[in-house]
Design a protein around this motif. Structure first.
Motif, PDB file in Angstrom:
ATOM      1  N   ALA A 126       4.050   4.939 -16.385  1.00 51.01           N
ATOM      2  CA  ALA A 126       3.341   5.197 -15.717  1.00 51.01           C
ATOM      3  C   ALA A 126       2.016   4.986 -16.825  1.00 51.01           C
ATOM      4  CB  ALA A 126       3.221   7.313 -15.714  1.00 51.01           C
TER       5      ALA A 126
ATOM      6  N   GLY B 174       2.003  -2.757 -13.509  1.00 47.04           N
ATOM      7  CA  GLY B 174       1.211  -1.535 -13.208  1.00 47.04           C
ATOM      8  C   GLY B 174      -0.105  -1.713 -13.507  1.00 47.04           C
TER       9      GLY B 174
ATOM     10  N   ILE C 251       2.716   1.856  -3.259  1.00 45.08           N
ATOM     11  CA  ILE C 251       1.499   2.650  -4.481  1.00 45.08           C
ATOM     12  C   ILE C 251       1.322   4.101  -3.758  1.00 45.08           C
ATOM     13  CG2 ILE C 251      -1.059   2.993  -4.862  1.00 45.08           C
ATOM     14  CD1 ILE C 251      -1.214  -0.516  -4.555  1.00 45.08           C
ATOM     15  N   LEU C 252       1.267   4.497  -2.720  1.00 39.83           N
ATOM     16  CA  LEU C 252       1.356   5.859  -2.369  1.00 39.83           C
ATOM     17  C   LEU C 252       2.376   6.355  -2.711  1.00 39.83           C
ATOM     18  CD1 LEU C 252       0.020   5.919   1.166  1.00 39.83           C
ATOM     19  CD2 LEU C 252      -1.192   6.384  -0.863  1.00 39.83           C
TER      20      LEU C 252
ATOM     21  N   ASN D 111       0.974  -1.145  -0.025  1.00 40.48           N
ATOM     22  CA  ASN D 111       0.363   0.003  -0.274  1.00 40.48           C
ATOM     23  C   ASN D 111       0.809   1.419  -0.186  1.00 40.48           C
ATOM     24  OD1 ASN D 111      -2.771  -1.500  -0.230  1.00 40.48           O
ATOM     25  ND2 ASN D 111      -2.549  -1.665   1.995  1.00 40.48           N
TER      26      ASN D 111
ATOM     27  N   PRO E  19       6.317   9.290  -9.337  1.00 41.42           N
ATOM     28  CA  PRO E  19       6.712   8.086  -9.796  1.00 41.42           C
ATOM     29  C   PRO E  19       7.910   7.812 -10.014  1.00 41.42           C
ATOM     30  CG  PRO E  19       5.150   9.547 -11.005  1.00 41.42           C
ATOM     31  CD  PRO E  19       6.290  10.835  -9.618  1.00 41.42           C
TER      32      PRO E  19
ATOM     33  N   SER F 200      -0.505   4.316 -15.600  1.00 45.12           N
ATOM     34  CA  SER F 200      -1.604   4.539 -15.153  1.00 45.12           C
ATOM     35  C   SER F 200      -2.231   5.963 -16.110  1.00 45.12           C
ATOM     36  CB  SER F 200      -2.361   5.450 -13.409  1.00 45.12           C
ATOM     37  OG  SER F 200      -1.173   7.258 -13.642  1.00 45.12           O
ATOM     38  N   GLU F 201      -1.108   6.929 -16.646  1.00 47.01           N
ATOM     39  CA  GLU F 201      -1.379   8.296 -17.924  1.00 47.01           C
ATOM     40  C   GLU F 201      -0.863   7.143 -18.516  1.00 47.01           C
ATOM     41  OE1 GLU F 201       0.953  11.980 -16.842  1.00 47.01           O
ATOM     42  OE2 GLU F 201       1.259  10.320 -14.580  1.00 47.01           O
TER      43      GLU F 201
ATOM     44  N   ALA G  32       4.477   5.456  -5.549  1.00 53.76           N
ATOM     45  CA  ALA G  32       4.472   5.549  -7.016  1.00 53.76           C
ATOM     46  C   ALA G  32       3.122   6.676  -7.542  1.00 53.76           C
ATOM     47  CB  ALA G  32       4.039   4.464  -7.712  1.00 53.76           C
ATOM     48  N   SER G  33       1.920   6.704  -6.807  1.00 54.51           N
ATOM     49  CA  SER G  33       1.505   7.778  -7.135  1.00 54.51           C
ATOM     50  C   SER G  33       1.565   9.211  -7.337  1.00 54.51           C
ATOM     51  CB  SER G  33       0.219   7.537  -6.692  1.00 54.51           C
ATOM     52  OG  SER G  33      -0.472   7.918  -5.190  1.00 54.51           O
ATOM     53  N   GLN G  34       2.984   9.236  -6.080  1.00 54.23           N
ATOM     54  CA  GLN G  34       2.906  11.085  -5.876  1.00 54.23           C
ATOM     55  C   GLN G  34       4.088  11.347  -6.133  1.00 54.23           C
ATOM     56  OE1 GLN G  34       2.100  11.406  -1.271  1.00 54.23           O
ATOM     57  NE2 GLN G  34       2.126  10.273  -1.594  1.00 54.23           N
TER      58      GLN G  34
END
Length: 319
Positions: free
Chosen positions: A185, A218, A50-51, A47, A57, A187-188, A53-55
């Protein structure tokens, strides 16, 4: 048929070189120095990964503000924003609990009131804390097993263009804050490459990040941990470079990088993933080679079209 056999032989030689090169890293003093430093970095839960990587990368090595100072003699740069993670809090408190007998029946006093006692109990809670990536700090160098690939590369622009063409997601070149040379990335749906990298390092990094994208790292179907993902991507990058640009030896970077992500002093993780690595590298290298051939053919066609039409002297007519 002979061409395919030659390719398979070449793939086999690359595999042998990769395994042997990574194995040799473990016997070096450089590896011992690296492990001593890496042991000071905490392991984070999935977790918290993930935090992070999201803030941030491009994060590679993270720890708290004071840990950077005390353990590594580095300071967080002025104005840097911390990366929030969740840290457990453990404590003790006194609680009043009811008493039960050996038959698990509630004990009561003479007036029928439940008997109780005060006991000390441990509890765990959570709170947000902030960590910083090495790229957000300055100070003494932290040991690394990977050495940046310097120097020019013949055919650099063509290779770069070919990688743009075969990448499953768009590639952009930007200044990346921190020490990362590039990142994917998911997610993008994009790849970002540090724009100041020397040619050899840039091509290798592009292939590494394309490998992440091709392997679906990812994504929703991703079953790998970060350690395995990095071993897969860098192994593919080394393999592809050997296939499409034999004079571009990435050994000094790739072997150290893979060793740094391995969980122990062996190549078991590399071996466990060899089939997937080999298949991915073969597919990517063939795509690149085909694209380079197409580009060469297009240039030749363009050269023909742009060739000047020869002018012949006009014959003079006499009356």
């Amino acid at each position: 048929m002979r061409e395919r056999k030659t390719r398979e032989e070449k793939m086999s030689l690359v595999q042998q070189k990769l395994e042997e090169g990574v194995r040799q890293i473990y016997d070096s003093d450089k590896y011992k120095e690296y492990i001593r430093a890496m042991s000071k970095f905490p392991s984070y839960s999935i977790n918290n990964c993930i935090l992070i990587a999201s803030q941030y990368p491009q994060a590679s090595l993270v720890c708290g503000y004071h840990t950077w100072q005390k353990e590594f003699n580095r300071t967080v740069n002025k104005g840097e924003k911390g990366i929030m993670i969740i840290a457990p809090i453990r404590g003790k408190c006194l609680v009043e609990e009811e008493l039960f007998d050996e038959n698990n029946r509630l004990m009561r006093d003479g007036e029928g009131n439940p008997l109780t006692e005060w006991v000390t109990r441990e509890y765990q809670s959570y709170k947000p804390v902030y960590v910083f990536d090495i790229g957000q700090t300055s100070g003494d160098p932290v040991p690394s097993l990977a050495t940046t690939l310097e120097g020019d590369l013949e055919g650099f622009e063509s290779l770069k263009e070919a990688l743009f063409s075969i990448s499953p997601v768009p590639i952009t070149f930007e200044r990346i804050q921190g020490s990362a040379k590039g990142y994917f990335a998911p997610s993008e749906g994009k790849i970002v490459i540090e724009e100041t990298l020397p040619p050899r390092q840039m091509i290798k990094t592009m292939i590494h990040e394309i490998a992440h994208a091709v392997l679906g790292h990812g994504g929703k179907e991703d079953k790998w941990g970060r350690r395995t993902r990095e071993i897969q991507a860098e192994s593919v990058a080394f393999w592809v470079c050997q296939m499409v640009a034999p004079d571009m030896d990435t050994s000094e970077y790739s072997f150290g990088y893979i060793s740094g992500w391995s969980s122990g002093r062996d190549i078991s993780e590399l071996k466990e993933n060899l089939d997937l690595i080999k298949q991915t590298a073969d597919g990517l290298s063939q795509s690149i080679e085909e694209r380079l051939k197409e580009m060469k053919k297009d240039r030749q066609e363009m050269a023909k079209v742009s060739e000047p039409v020869p002018e012949y002297p006009r014959r003079k007519h006499h009356r």
